[in-house]
Design an enzyme around this catalytic site. Structure first.
Site, PDB file in Angstrom:
ATOM      1  N   TRP A  12       0.759  -1.099   0.124  1.00 30.26           N
ATOM      2  CA  TRP A  12       0.009   0.099   0.010  1.00 30.26           C
ATOM      3  C   TRP A  12       1.002   1.403  -0.111  1.00 30.26           C
ATOM      4  CZ3 TRP A  12      -1.110   2.751   4.938  1.00 30.26           C
ATOM      5  CH2 TRP A  12      -2.220   4.048   4.894  1.00 30.26           C
TER       6      TRP A  12
ATOM      7  N   GLN B 161       4.599   5.489  -4.212  1.00 29.45           N
ATOM      8  CA  GLN B 161       5.794   6.343  -3.608  1.00 29.45           C
ATOM      9  C   GLN B 161       7.262   5.978  -4.142  1.00 29.45           C
ATOM     10  OE1 GLN B 161       5.925   5.629   0.605  1.00 29.45           O
ATOM     11  NE2 GLN B 161       7.709   7.257   0.958  1.00 29.45           N
TER      12      GLN B 161
ATOM     13  N   ASP C  20       0.667  -8.986   0.767  1.00 27.25           N
ATOM     14  CA  ASP C  20      -0.807  -8.522   0.968  1.00 27.25           C
ATOM     15  C   ASP C  20      -0.750  -7.239  -0.079  1.00 27.25           C
ATOM     16  OD1 ASP C  20      -3.249  -8.048   2.490  1.00 27.25           O
ATOM     17  OD2 ASP C  20      -2.628  -6.226   2.370  1.00 27.25           O
TER      18      ASP C  20
ATOM     19  N   TYR D 103      -4.845  -0.572  -4.786  1.00 33.98           N
ATOM     20  CA  TYR D 103      -3.468   0.115  -4.296  1.00 33.98           C
ATOM     21  C   TYR D 103      -2.953   0.879  -5.534  1.00 33.98           C
ATOM     22  CZ  TYR D 103      -3.697  -2.083   0.291  1.00 33.98           C
ATOM     23  OH  TYR D 103      -4.192  -2.332   1.581  1.00 33.98           O
TER      24      TYR D 103
ATOM     25  N   GLN E 254      -8.605  -8.155   8.658  1.00 32.08           N
ATOM     26  CA  GLN E 254      -7.392  -7.361   8.670  1.00 32.08           C
ATOM     27  C   GLN E 254      -7.543  -6.049   9.198  1.00 32.08           C
ATOM     28  OE1 GLN E 254      -4.790  -5.361   5.124  1.00 32.08           O
ATOM     29  NE2 GLN E 254      -5.120  -7.755   4.964  1.00 32.08           N
TER      30      GLN E 254
ATOM     31  N   TRP F 123      -2.567  -4.516  10.051  1.00 33.67           N
ATOM     32  CA  TRP F 123      -1.822  -3.679   9.292  1.00 33.67           C
ATOM     33  C   TRP F 123      -1.240  -2.351   9.915  1.00 33.67           C
ATOM     34  CZ3 TRP F 123      -4.203   1.352   8.104  1.00 33.67           C
ATOM     35  CH2 TRP F 123      -5.459   1.439   8.531  1.00 33.67           C
TER      36      TRP F 123
ATOM     37  N   GLN G 162      14.508  -1.702   5.248  1.00 32.67           N
ATOM     38  CA  GLN G 162      13.477  -1.406   6.375  1.00 32.67           C
ATOM     39  C   GLN G 162      12.948  -3.130   6.564  1.00 32.67           C
ATOM     40  OE1 GLN G 162      11.017   1.227   4.687  1.00 32.67           O
ATOM     41  NE2 GLN G 162      12.059   3.322   5.602  1.00 32.67           N
TER      42      GLN G 162
END
Ligand code: NAP
Length: 333
Positions: free
Chosen positions: A21, A27, A49, A54, A177, A205, A291
């Site tokens: 997402w 991005q 997921d 999205y 979720q 999430w 990350q």
């Protein structure tokens, strides 16, 4: 990596999953997206997921390309339906027409014959629940969907869906979720107790509160360049609820707790949601592969009761617990 059952189902999922997402198709550039997926695979993540909506359907395409060539049986691919994917009145919601059309689009974009989990992305007040559940059940029988779940449904909505499924002999929901983190605990009062009884697992999430729980946003200071809080394509709006000095100050006070445990702040945040046994998986997002590599080390970490209490004592009143905050739009968007 550690694995957990998805609710009471036979499906195993990696307890840390990767979601795209706001990142893939938006991005971050495709190269960075692929590097994040590769880092996830290298670290043992098998559960991915995404959602039809999205990046206006582009996120599913990017994920499909990034996973191309990976043995399908080694992956669990999750997607969702509900939010608009086009301009028409039937390009949204949980009607038989939209669900059927949307799954075909998702399978094409993801380059797969089936998804492991298909989730109703919100509750649709404009479609009879029987119609939605029957359509999901048909997709299971057609082999296009292996399990069905929901996202951000309230406890009464989940209970009603389970009742109808049992009465009609439809496939049961195995997962929900919701948003869940140290800062956002609204599922604990009603949803978790119901889901524990019914064998429904939570795939949670924003376990790092979209990056806020890494401690990188400092009170009274501009957000770091390139972070989600500076992302004008949507990220800055969605993270805004946590971007106030009260929250950011308390988050800074978590740093000694993470340091005492030898964990990064992100690892502490992910480990915290995984202490809840009703959580089947924590979906982490990432704009950079490092990350993913940082966050994944939260797998298998146990936090003892003293640590959990220290966290509660620090965060105090900035924790949101109101079950009434689980809401779906009264009208389709
Ligand atoms: N069902 C729903 O309605 C719903 C809604 C939202 C999300 N989701 C799912 O949940 C997934 C995860 O959501 P999320 O992306 O908000 O989760 P998150 O893990 O809380 O936040 C991820 C973001 O935090 C920053 N970050 C992560 N790890 C970091 C680290 N170690 N150091 C510094 N910054 C770090 C990155 O943003 P920057 O680098 O840009 O700062 C990253 O994109 C989504 O991809 C989606 O699959 C579902």
């Amino acid at each position: 990596m550690e694995f957990r059952h998805l609710g009471r189902s036979g499906l195993m999922v990696s307890e840390i999953s990767y979601g795209n997402w706001l990142t893939h198709g938006s991005q971050v550039e495709e190269d960075a997206a692929k590097q994040c997926v590769q880092a996830a695979l290298d670290e043992g993540i098998t559960t991915f997921d995404t959602a039809d909506v999205y990046a206006g359907t582009k996120a599913e395409e990017v994920l499909g390309r990034a996973l191309k060539g990976v043995r399908r049986e080694s992956l669990e691919i999750f997607t969702k339906v509900y939010w608009p994917t086009g301009k028409g009145p039937n390009d949204r919601g949980l009607s038989r027409k939209h669900i059927t059309e949307s799954i075909h689009g998702s399978l094409r974009r993801l380059q797969t014959d089936y998804v492991d989990l298909y989730q109703a992305h919100r509750f649709d007040y404009e479609t009879p629940l029987e119609e939605t559940l029957k359509t999901f059940d048909d997709l299971v029988r057609q082999g296009k969907v292996l399990y069905v779940g929901v996202s951000e449904w309230s406890a009464p909505q989940i209970a009603e869906a389970l009742k109808i499924a049992d009465q009609m002999g439809f496939d049961r929901i195995v997962s929900n979720q919701p948003q869940y983190s140290m800062l956002w605990r609204i599922i604990e009062g009603e949803i978790v107790p119901l889901c524990e009884r019914e064998g429904v697992g939570q795939i949670v999430w924003s376990p790092i509160a979209q990056g806020v729980l890494t401690g990188k946003y400092l009170p009274g200071q501009a957000p770091p360049e390139g972070s989600r809080a500076t992302d004008k394509a949507g990220g800055a709006d969605t993270i805004a609820r946590f971007m106030n000095d009260d929250v950011l100050t308390k988050v800074q006070e978590l740093k000694p707790i993470a340091a005492d445990l030898g964990l990064s702040m992100a690892q502490l945040a992910v480990a915290w949601v995984l202490q809840n046994p009703n959580v089947s998986s924590a979906i982490v997002g990432a704009s950079r592969p490092e990350q993913v590599r940082d966050n994944v080390k939260a797998a298998g970490v146990k936090l003892d009761a003293d640590v959990m209490k220290r966290i509660d004592d620090v965060l105090g009143s900035v924790v949101e617990r109101d079950p009434a905050k689980t809401v779906s739009p009264k009208q389709r968007p």
